[in-house]
Design an enzyme around this catalytic site. Structure first.
Site, PDB file in Angstrom:
ATOM      1  N   HIS A  48      54.648 -33.058 -37.462  1.00 48.77           N
ATOM      2  CA  HIS A  48      55.179 -34.144 -36.404  1.00 48.77           C
ATOM      3  C   HIS A  48      54.892 -33.587 -34.860  1.00 48.77           C
ATOM      4  CE1 HIS A  48      57.821 -35.393 -33.246  1.00 48.77           C
ATOM      5  NE2 HIS A  48      57.545 -36.585 -33.414  1.00 48.77           N
ATOM      6  N   GLU A  51      51.402 -33.628 -34.502  1.00 49.82           N
ATOM      7  CA  GLU A  51      51.215 -34.616 -33.273  1.00 49.82           C
ATOM      8  C   GLU A  51      51.139 -34.327 -32.419  1.00 49.82           C
ATOM      9  OE1 GLU A  51      53.343 -38.267 -32.712  1.00 49.82           O
ATOM     10  OE2 GLU A  51      53.991 -37.748 -34.912  1.00 49.82           O
ATOM     11  N   HIS A  52      52.794 -34.062 -31.994  1.00 46.47           N
ATOM     12  CA  HIS A  52      52.435 -34.054 -30.742  1.00 46.47           C
ATOM     13  C   HIS A  52      51.923 -32.926 -29.567  1.00 46.47           C
ATOM     14  CE1 HIS A  52      56.955 -35.541 -29.464  1.00 46.47           C
ATOM     15  NE2 HIS A  52      56.768 -36.050 -30.732  1.00 46.47           N
ATOM     16  N   GLU A 128      64.151 -35.276 -28.322  1.00 46.40           N
ATOM     17  CA  GLU A 128      63.969 -36.091 -29.473  1.00 46.40           C
ATOM     18  C   GLU A 128      64.497 -35.834 -30.844  1.00 46.40           C
ATOM     19  OE1 GLU A 128      60.750 -38.304 -32.117  1.00 46.40           O
ATOM     20  OE2 GLU A 128      59.492 -36.232 -31.291  1.00 46.40           O
TER      21      GLU A 128
END
Length: 410
Positions: A48, A51-52, A128
């Protein structure tokens, strides 16, 4: 609707296009068969964070340039990470498809991973994570996944946690890129107004030559466990979930399990909604869903209810599920079948849905599965098969995750 075209380029990249007549737009995406289940435990959250991080800048573009180039042509660019798939996708006018292909290729192969950007983006991911933890009807599903697959990659959070994120280094991000984002491990898909030969030409120019042949990453073996997780925080509504081992993508029972799940809790006409909410008023939200993976699956039920009603809601949900496995009626199966088929075909009428379906089909099955083939499989499910699939899933004790100050399940 035309048939998709599929090619393998010299660099190993799989390219697939699906021309949809009458459109002036296109959706393009790179799908990678990777996600959080391929991480080492101490680096949970790496997929993840990767991806960021690619959006923070590449060797050719700054983070600002990435956003401006796409929005200068009115396009949309985004990405998501799941436990077994990561996708980078863009929606734009067909004339701007070259930009979409070049930009996505630059993201996945040319990210620079600057040290200062890594520090800042870890803080963003922590925010997040904090937002998810503050959203009970969101985080409860992470708790259920952990209860069902404890001490396994499939049970860990996609976001990671404070300790695992702190451990991730630039070298880890570069290693993830090398292991999971070589061209021969990616699928480029486009749907809408798209020419296959032109898409292949754009892809050949945008993606690098074939990299080394590292062994394909392999996820750990999946073992379902009827675990329990209870977060006793004080909230207005109790969040209740339960999960059962379910068929995976390649299991012949998967279609029957899907229709059973839809009949039990897939909509307002489902047994759970009608009996738990409409007839008894025990929950505002109640539903069932099926999440298949390549080698496993999880059927889950979720309800949000007054803490004082939690025990009654939980008991009624179990009763309804077992009654459905015994007495599912033909009309209920037909309704579930219509939901499944309509959902599939409606999604395929747009470029985004068509590209998503094409990419998922190639990643999961290694080939394009014609929608008609999938519809035929769904149509072939009988009442007896759906009942049997439900009974098989419900034959063992469920995993449970609940949030709220209420009496927990035995």
């Amino acid at each position: 609707m035309t048939e998709p075209q599929i090619s393998i380029l010299e660099n190993g990249l799989r390219v697939a296009s699906w021309a949809l007549p009458g459109l002036e737009t296109a959706a393009v995406a790179v799908t990678a068969e990777t996600g959080s289940r391929f991480e080492r435990p101490e680096l949970n959250g790496l997929a993840h964070l990767f991806e960021h991080m690619v959006f923070k800048g590449t060797k050719r573009r700054s983070a600002r340039a990435i956003a401006e180039e796409m929005e200068d042509v009115g396009g949309q660019l985004n990405a998501w990470t799941s436990r077994d798939t990561t996708m980078f996708h863009a929606r734009l006018l067909a004339r701007d498809l070259p930009l979409g292909v070049d930009l996505i290729a630059d993201l996945v192969s040319g990210a620079r991973f600057d040290a200062d950007d890594i520090v800042r983006e870890k803080e963003v991911v922590l925010q997040e994570l904090g937002e998810a933890r503050d959203t009970p009807d969101d985080i409860v599903f992470d708790h259920l996944q952990e209860a069902a697959f404890p001490e396994q990659a499939l049970g860990r959070s996609i976001l990671g946690d404070e300790a695992s994120l702190a451990r991730i280094t630039r070298d880890d991000l570069l290693g993830w890129q090398a292991d999971h984002y070589a061209p021969q491990r990616l699928t480029l898909v486009a749907a809408g107004k798209v020419d296959h030969a032109e898409l292949c030409r754009l892809a050949q120019a945008a993606f690098p030559a074939a990299a080394g042949s590292n062994p394909s990453p392999v996820g750990d073996e999946v073992r379902f466990h009827p675990g329990r997780h209870h977060d006793a925080r004080r909230i207005e509504q109790a969040q209740l979930t339960a999960g059962w081992a379910a068929p995976g993508h390649h299991d012949p029972a998967q279609d029957a399990a899907l229709l059973f799940t839809l009949a039990a809790g897939g909509g307002m006409s489902s047994r759970l909604f009608q009996q738990v909410r409409e007839e008894r008023g025990l929950a505002y939200t109640v539903s069932a869903s099926l999440q298949p993976y390549v080698d496993a699956g999880l059927m889950s039920v979720h309800a949000a209810t007054d803490p004082k009603q939690a025990a009654a809601a939980r008991d009624l949900i179990m009763t309804v599920l077992h009654e459905t496995a015994v007495g599912l009626e033909q009309a209920e199966l037909n309704r579930a079948r219509a939901q499944a088929v309509a959902g599939l075909l409606m999604a395929l009428e747009g470029p985004q849905g068509a590209s998503d379906y094409l990419g998922r089909s190639l990643i999961v099955h290694g080939r394009f599965v014609p929608p008609a083939e999938l519809v035929a499989r769904i149509d072939a499910v009988t009442v007896d098969a759906a009942r049997a699939a439900g009974a098989a899933m419900l034959s063992a004790a469920p995993a449970r995750a609940e949030i709220g100050r209420h009496k927990v399940a035995a």
